[in-house]
Motif scaffolding. Structure first.
Motif, mmCIF file in Angstrom:
data_model
loop_
_atom_site.group_PDB
_atom_site.id
_atom_site.type_symbol
_atom_site.label_atom_id
_atom_site.label_comp_id
_atom_site.label_asym_id
_atom_site.label_seq_id
_atom_site.Cartn_x
_atom_site.Cartn_y
_atom_site.Cartn_z
ATOM 1 N N ASP A 237 11.299 0.649 -9.813
ATOM 2 C CA ASP A 237 11.280 -0.889 -10.136
ATOM 3 C C ASP A 237 11.027 -1.706 -9.163
ATOM 4 O O ASP A 237 10.647 -2.974 -9.251
ATOM 5 N N SER A 240 6.204 -3.206 -7.477
ATOM 6 C CA SER A 240 5.385 -4.529 -7.337
ATOM 7 C C SER A 240 5.588 -5.087 -5.809
ATOM 8 O O SER A 240 4.723 -5.933 -5.556
ATOM 9 N N LYS A 241 6.827 -5.197 -5.688
ATOM 10 C CA LYS A 241 7.350 -5.628 -4.198
ATOM 11 C C LYS A 241 6.686 -4.738 -3.031
ATOM 12 O O LYS A 241 6.491 -5.422 -2.154
ATOM 13 N N ALA A 243 4.085 -2.924 -3.393
ATOM 14 C CA ALA A 243 2.737 -2.484 -3.245
ATOM 15 C C ALA A 243 1.723 -2.997 -2.413
ATOM 16 O O ALA A 243 0.706 -2.457 -2.153
ATOM 17 N N ALA A 270 0.434 -0.709 -9.555
ATOM 18 C CA ALA A 270 0.673 -1.984 -8.935
ATOM 19 C C ALA A 270 -0.443 -2.610 -8.022
ATOM 20 O O ALA A 270 -0.335 -3.662 -7.593
ATOM 21 N N ASP A 272 -1.599 -0.783 -5.070
ATOM 22 C CA ASP A 272 -1.426 -0.333 -3.814
ATOM 23 C C ASP A 272 -2.678 0.738 -3.702
ATOM 24 O O ASP A 272 -2.686 1.689 -4.009
#
Length: 307
Positions: A237, A240-241, A243, A270, A272
Motif C-alpha cells: 500500500d 504510491s508514495k 513510486a 503507480a 514508477d
C-alpha cells in the motif's frame, strides 16, 4: 560489401556501442569496488566511526563507514532484519569502496542498544537515523551529503526501508532485499477469524528466528503488535508514495518473493519507471550469492549518480 550495407552496419555498431558501453562501464565499476581497494587518500582517508545515535531518549549503538575523499558523500542507511543475525556488513564495506558512506545501527532493544524492542520502535529509530544524518553538525563531521540518502534494508529491515521512504519524500531511493511484509503476516484479511490462533502462529514464527539479541519483548507481544497494525503495515500500500523514486527489489527463494514481486508490480502501476527487480536462487541470507548481491546493489547505486 556495398557502401549502403557498410553504412548500415556502421550505424548498427554505433547504436550497440551507445547502448552497451554504459552497461559495461557500470558493471566494471561495481566489480572494481567488490574486488579491489580504492586508492588511499592521505588527507581524507576511508575510516569507520562508532557512535551513539539518539532516538526517543535512547542512545543507539551505531557505526558509520566513511568513504575516502573529502566528500560530501552520498550515504546508505543499511537496515538489519529480525533479529539481525545477518548484518550484511560485507555489503556495507563494498558500498563504501564504491564511494558511499554507510550508516548501520541497532534498533532500540536489539544487540545491546538500550530500550525495548518493538516494530514500532524500529520504525521510529529509522526515522531518527535519517534526522541524524541531516543534522548539519553530523553531516560535516561524517562527510555526508544529506541530500542523497538511500535506504537499503534486509528482511524486516526491508519493511523499515519501505516505511521510511514512504514517510519521507526527500529520501533519494529505496532498496529492499528479501523484505518481510509485516502487514502480510498472519491470516488473510485485516481481521483474523481467530486472533489468538494468529498470535500463536506468528509468535512461533518469530521465536524460530531467535529472540536472544532482543530486550523488552516476547514473541507474543510482537505478534500482537503486528496484528494490531496489519491494516497500515502492508507495504504494498506504500507504492504510491514510493513510486516517484528509484526502487531496488531483490528477492530469493525464501518464500518472501511474492510480496516483493507484488510491490514491484504496484510501483510500476503507480507510474514508477525506475524499478529494478532482481531474483536470486538462494536462501534468505544470500549465503552463496554474496558477490552477486553486492554486484546488484552496487550497479543500482551507481545508476543513481545521475549527471
Amino acid at each position: 560489401m556495398s557502401r549502403s550495407l557498410r553504412t548500415a552496419c556502421a550505424s548498427l555498431l554505433l547504436a550497440l556501442l551507445i547502448f552497451v558501453l554504459p552497461v559495461c562501464v557500470q558493471a566494471q565499476q561495481a566489480s572494481a569496488a567488490i574486488a579491489s581497494d580504492p586508492a588511499p587518500d592521505k588527507d581524507s582517508p576511508a575510516t569507520m566511526q562508532s557512535l551513539q545515535m539518539s532516538s526517543h531518549g535512547a542512545q543507539l549503538n551505531a557505526l558509520v563507514y566513511i568513504a575516502a575523499g573529502a566528500g560530501p558523500h552520498p550515504v546508505v542507511v543499511l537496515l538489519h532484519g529480525f533479529p539481525g543475525n545477518e548484518k550484511n556488513l560485507d555489503l556495507a564495506q563494498a558500498i563504501r569502496r564504491a564511494g558511499w558512506n554507510v550508516l548501520y545501527f541497532n534498533y532500540r532493544g536489539s544487540w545491546g542498544s538500550p530500550g525495548d524492542f518493538s516494530f514500532t520502535h524500529a520504525m521510529e529509530d529509522t526515522q531518527a537515523a535519517i534526522a541524524f544524518l541531516r543534522d548539519p553538525a553530523t553531516a560535516k563531521k561524517l562527510r555526508v551529503d544529506p541530500a542523497h540518502i538511500v535506504l537499503i534494508g534486509h528482511s524486516m529491515g526491508g519493511f523499515m526501508a519501505n516505511y521510511g521512504g514512504a514517510e519521507d519524500a526527500k529520501i533519494q531511493a529505496v532498496g529492499i532485499i528479501s523484505a518481510a511484509n509485516l502487514g502480510g503476516m498472519g491470516s488473510r484479511g485485516n481481521t483474523p477469524a481467530n486472533p489468538e490462533e494468529a498470535v500463536k502462529r506468528i509468535a512461533t514464527s518469530l521465536a524460530a528466528e531467535g529472540m536472544a539479541p532482543l530486550a523488552g519483548c516476547t514473541p507474543e507481544s510482537l505478534a500482537r503488535e503486528i496484528l494490531a497494525n496489519r491494516p497500515k503495515w502492508n507495504f504494498i500500500d506504500y507504492a504510491s508514495k514510493l513510486a516517484p523514486r528509484p526502487m531496488l527489489v531483490v528477492t530469493s527463494d525464501d518464500g518472501l518473493a511474492p510480496s516483493g514481486d507484488a510491490l514491484a508490480d504496484a510501483l510500476r502501476k503507480a507510474g514508477d519507471k525506475e524499478v529494478t527487480a532482481v531474483h536470486m536462487t538462494t536462501d534468505h541470507s544470500y549465503s552463496d550469492h554474496r558477490i552477486a548481491l553486492e554486484t546488484a546493489v552496487l550497479k543500482w547505486l551507481d545508476s543513481l549518480r545521475k549527471p
